[in-house]
Write a protein that holds these residues in place. Structure first.
Motif, short mmCIF file in Angstrom:
data_model
loop_
_atom_site.label_atom_id
_atom_site.label_comp_id
_atom_site.label_asym_id
_atom_site.label_seq_id
_atom_site.Cartn_x
_atom_site.Cartn_y
_atom_site.Cartn_z
N THR A 244 0.82 -1.20 0.00
CA THR A 244 0.00 0.00 0.00
C THR A 244 0.86 1.26 0.00
O THR A 244 0.34 2.36 -0.13
CB THR A 244 -0.94 0.03 1.22
OG1 THR A 244 -0.14 -0.05 2.40
CG2 THR A 244 -1.90 -1.12 1.20
N HIS A 245 2.18 1.12 0.15
CA HIS A 245 3.11 2.26 0.11
C HIS A 245 2.72 3.36 1.07
O HIS A 245 2.70 4.52 0.71
CB HIS A 245 3.21 2.83 -1.30
CG HIS A 245 3.65 1.82 -2.29
ND1 HIS A 245 4.94 1.36 -2.33
CD2 HIS A 245 2.99 1.17 -3.25
CE1 HIS A 245 5.04 0.47 -3.28
NE2 HIS A 245 3.88 0.33 -3.86
N ALA B 287 8.85 1.01 -7.86
CA ALA B 287 8.09 0.49 -6.73
C ALA B 287 6.95 -0.40 -7.21
O ALA B 287 6.62 -1.40 -6.56
CB ALA B 287 7.55 1.65 -5.90
N TYR B 288 6.37 -0.06 -8.34
CA TYR B 288 5.25 -0.86 -8.84
C TYR B 288 5.73 -2.25 -9.25
O TYR B 288 5.09 -3.25 -8.96
CB TYR B 288 4.59 -0.16 -10.02
CG TYR B 288 3.44 -0.95 -10.58
CD1 TYR B 288 2.40 -1.31 -9.75
CD2 TYR B 288 3.42 -1.35 -11.90
CE1 TYR B 288 1.35 -2.06 -10.23
CE2 TYR B 288 2.38 -2.10 -12.39
CZ TYR B 288 1.35 -2.45 -11.55
OH TYR B 288 0.32 -3.20 -12.02
N LEU B 289 6.87 -2.30 -9.90
CA LEU B 289 7.38 -3.62 -10.31
C LEU B 289 7.82 -4.42 -9.11
O LEU B 289 7.76 -5.65 -9.12
CB LEU B 289 8.49 -3.45 -11.34
CG LEU B 289 7.85 -3.08 -12.66
CD1 LEU B 289 8.76 -2.25 -13.49
CD2 LEU B 289 7.42 -4.32 -13.41
N LEU B 290 8.22 -3.71 -8.06
CA LEU B 290 8.52 -4.40 -6.81
C LEU B 290 7.25 -5.06 -6.27
O LEU B 290 7.28 -6.18 -5.76
CB LEU B 290 9.05 -3.37 -5.81
CG LEU B 290 10.15 -3.77 -4.86
CD1 LEU B 290 11.31 -4.39 -5.59
CD2 LEU B 290 10.62 -2.56 -4.09
N PRO C 33 14.17 -4.14 -12.06
CA PRO C 33 13.89 -2.81 -12.63
C PRO C 33 13.98 -1.69 -11.60
O PRO C 33 14.34 -0.56 -11.94
CB PRO C 33 12.45 -2.94 -13.13
CG PRO C 33 12.23 -4.37 -13.29
CD PRO C 33 13.05 -5.05 -12.26
N PHE C 34 13.69 -2.02 -10.36
CA PHE C 34 13.78 -1.03 -9.28
C PHE C 34 15.18 -0.43 -9.21
O PHE C 34 15.34 0.78 -9.08
CB PHE C 34 13.42 -1.76 -7.98
CG PHE C 34 13.64 -0.95 -6.74
CD1 PHE C 34 12.72 0.01 -6.37
CD2 PHE C 34 14.74 -1.17 -5.94
CE1 PHE C 34 12.92 0.74 -5.23
CE2 PHE C 34 14.93 -0.43 -4.79
CZ PHE C 34 14.02 0.53 -4.43
N ALA D 208 -1.85 -5.50 -7.80
CA ALA D 208 -1.40 -4.90 -9.06
C ALA D 208 -2.23 -3.68 -9.42
O ALA D 208 -1.69 -2.67 -9.90
CB ALA D 208 -1.48 -5.94 -10.17
N ILE D 209 -3.54 -3.75 -9.17
CA ILE D 209 -4.42 -2.62 -9.51
C ILE D 209 -4.13 -1.43 -8.60
O ILE D 209 -4.02 -0.29 -9.04
CB ILE D 209 -5.90 -3.05 -9.42
CG1 ILE D 209 -6.21 -4.11 -10.47
CG2 ILE D 209 -6.81 -1.85 -9.60
CD1 ILE D 209 -7.51 -4.82 -10.25
N LEU D 210 -4.00 -1.73 -7.31
CA LEU D 210 -3.75 -0.65 -6.35
C LEU D 210 -2.45 0.08 -6.68
O LEU D 210 -2.40 1.30 -6.66
CB LEU D 210 -3.67 -1.26 -4.94
CG LEU D 210 -3.49 -0.29 -3.78
CD1 LEU D 210 -4.73 0.56 -3.62
CD2 LEU D 210 -3.21 -1.03 -2.49
N GLY D 211 -1.42 -0.69 -7.02
CA GLY D 211 -0.15 -0.07 -7.35
C GLY D 211 -0.22 0.76 -8.62
O GLY D 211 0.40 1.80 -8.73
N SER D 212 -1.04 0.32 -9.58
CA SER D 212 -1.08 1.00 -10.87
C SER D 212 -1.72 2.38 -10.77
O SER D 212 -1.59 3.19 -11.67
CB SER D 212 -1.85 0.16 -11.89
OG SER D 212 -3.23 0.28 -11.66
#
Lengths: 371, 170
Positions: free
Chosen positions: A23-24, A121-124, A131-132, A357-361
């Motif tokens: 959730t960052h 962060a999203y790919l993490l 990629p990070f 995945a959706i939340l991060g996007s």
């Protein structure tokens, strides 16, 4: 909830957060699970509430400046810009052209830094660690360039009413140009590493589709809206600063899924590079601060709304002035809040893994939601 | 059937292409700095905590204890106390509580005599809150010591009544 004996429980509740890494920030999402699928969900916000709007009522206009670097710390310069723009409109301060150019250059650099951080962060979140490291290598360059002129690496407090704090030097310009070449040479690597990766494609294609109607209904802005195919960008639709002088495109997606939002952000970084390049070419000489900006700013009675395009969407500042040195009320319209509100509808009937995945996007900055 | 195998091949190839990027960067020089052993120099405009500028001509500060920085600070973390000596105000105390500082730089800009600047100090850590309270006069004395000068004499007021705290005035 009491269950009556003899009735089988069909669904169960799962807490995602407030300490969940995906959730960052401190966001809690209450999920009602039907097996592996999400039947219902409700985001619970407010864990990071810092009363930024109330704070404005207790401080003078100048004293509120450092707060703007902390509402959204990832694209802090756009927030600096938004607030300064609103106060300048309220007090009728003219900003010299060189200052506007510097604002645009630094703000776009910051946008790239913000998108790069999202990218890593999203790919993490999706389980890809490599990629990070690549994008943080690039981001480090931007941060170094901005550090040279603003004096800080993250929570910038660089713009002032009527201009900017410090002038840029030749080394800054050379650094910017070197960075532009460098980042352009990296697109191919990013494509090979991520965009063409079969795992990434399978996890993001046709997942978390935001239809244009949904996006408009919830007031979604920024790359999430453009990913759904609506070319709405404040820099074009309500031009501010010197953006009308530059030639840039507004990338849009077709389907509105995660992949489209991802591609929009990548292409937006390239457009930001183009803006910086043009701004460096056209950079005029002259003062960087407007003359006669009073030290104790006392705008006339009135109200003003100014919006800027931040890395996450439309950031608006609404100021009501009663002719005092302190604003009567400041309302911050933050993009992450609107973008978060769509989440319940998006993650209905999806798997928990897709939900992450959706939340991060959506590229949420939780302290910005709570502010 | 063909499409199935083609998809599988394209997928596999994408993984190889990604790996190739990793291998290519593997043989390039490393970009990270091994921090405690290697240190980067800060940029000249880096904003650390504030400190008093030592005037190269007089080898002392330019502070007049007017209290502008105290009043402009959003977090009210600056304490300045001054005394009047021969109709000229001089500070006896200039202390900041750095733990509350948001590094906005308003105090540096507002200073009428341009007596403040940002230090380049970034390695700040402490075991207690009190470690973040920085005495700017003591720092100036330390800077004077590096050029072989004694600590600044503490200005004494002519009479007790003339001692005014900048905070009270504000």
């Amino acid at each position: 909830m009491m269950l009556e004996p003899g009735i089988e429980e069909k669904t169960f509740y799962l807490n995602l957060g407030p300490q969940h890494p995906s959730t960052h920030g401190v966001l809690r999402i209450l999920l009602e699970m039907d097996g592996e699928f999400i039947a219902n969900s409700e985001p619970v916000i407010g864990y990071g509430h810092r009363a930024h709007e109330k704070m404005a009522e207790l401080r003078t206009y100048q004293q509120y400046l450092p707060n703007m670097g902390r509402v959204d710390y990832l694209h802090a310069l756009a927030y600096n810009h938004g607030y300064c723009l609103a106060v300048e409109r309220l007090a009728g301060i003219e900003v010299p052209e060189r200052a506007e150019f510097i604002r645009v250059i630094t703000s776009e650099l910051n946008r790239i830094a913000s998108h790069l951080l999202w990218f890593g962060a999203y790919l993490l979140d999706l389980g890809a660690f490599t990629p990070f490291l690549y994008c943080f290598d690039d981001r480090e360059n931007v941060v170094d360039i901005l550090d040279r002129v603003t004096g800080s690496r993250l929570t910038y407090c660089y713009f002032r009413f009527g201009g900017v704090r410090d002038d840029i030097d030749d080394e800054f310009i050379a650094g910017c140009r070197a960075f532009i070449t460098r980042l352009r040479s990296r697109w191919q690597d990013y494509d090979d590493l991520v965009t063409k990766n079969v795992i990434f494609i399978n996890r993001t294609r046709d997942v978390g589709i935001i239809t244009p109607e949904q996006a408009l209904k919830y007031g979604v802005t920024g790359p999430c809206l453009r990913g759904s195919g609506i070319p709405y960008d404040i820099r074009r639709s309500e031009p501010y600063s010197v953006y009308p002088l530059f030639d840039f495109e507004i990338p849009i997606g077709e389907r509105g899924d995660i992949m489209d939002r991802y591609v929009v952000r990548l292409r937006e970084m390239e457009q930001s590079l183009r803006i910086i390049e043009q701004a460096l070419d056209k950079l005029p000489n002259g003062p960087i601060m407007a003359e006669k900006v009073p030290k104790r700013l006392k705008p006339a009675e009135g109200e003003v709304y100014a919006a800027v395009e931040s890395g996450r969407g439309e950031f608006g500042t609404y100021i009501v002035s009663k002719g005092d040195t302190k604003p009567y009320r400041i309302k911050l319209r933050v993009p992450s809040f609107s973008n978060l509100s769509i989440i319940s509808e998006l993650i209905k009937d999806t798997l928990v893994a897709d939900m992450v995945a959706i939340l991060g996007s959506l590229d949420l900055v939780i302290p910005e939601v709570d502010r | 059937m063909v499409a199935y195998f083609r998809e599988m091949f394209v997928g596999l190839w994408s993984l190889v292409a990604g790996m190739a990027v990793t291998i290519r960067y593997f043989v390039r020089p490393i970009v990270t700095v091994q921090y405690p052993r290697q240190k980067l120099t800060m940029t000249p405009k880096y904003r650390g905590h504030i400190e008093l500028i030592m005037d190269p001509e007089t080898n002392t500060h330019r502070c007049t204890a007017c209290g502008m920085c105290v009043r402009t600070c959003p977090s009210s973390l600056i304490t300045v106390e001054g005394v009047k000596v021969k109709k000229k105000k001089l500070p006896v105390k200039h202390v900041i509580d750095y733990s509350y500082c948001s590094l906005c730089g308003l105090c540096v800009e507002v200073c009428p005599t341009k007596a403040l600047k940002f230090s380049n100090e970034y390695r700040l850590a402490g075991y207690q809150r009190q470690d973040m309270v920085i005495d700017l006069m003591a720092r100036l004395d330390a800077e004077r010591a590096t050029v072989g000068l004694p600590p600044l004499p503490i200005p004494t007021p002519e009479s007790e009544e003339e001692t005014t705290s900048a905070e009270e005035k504000a």
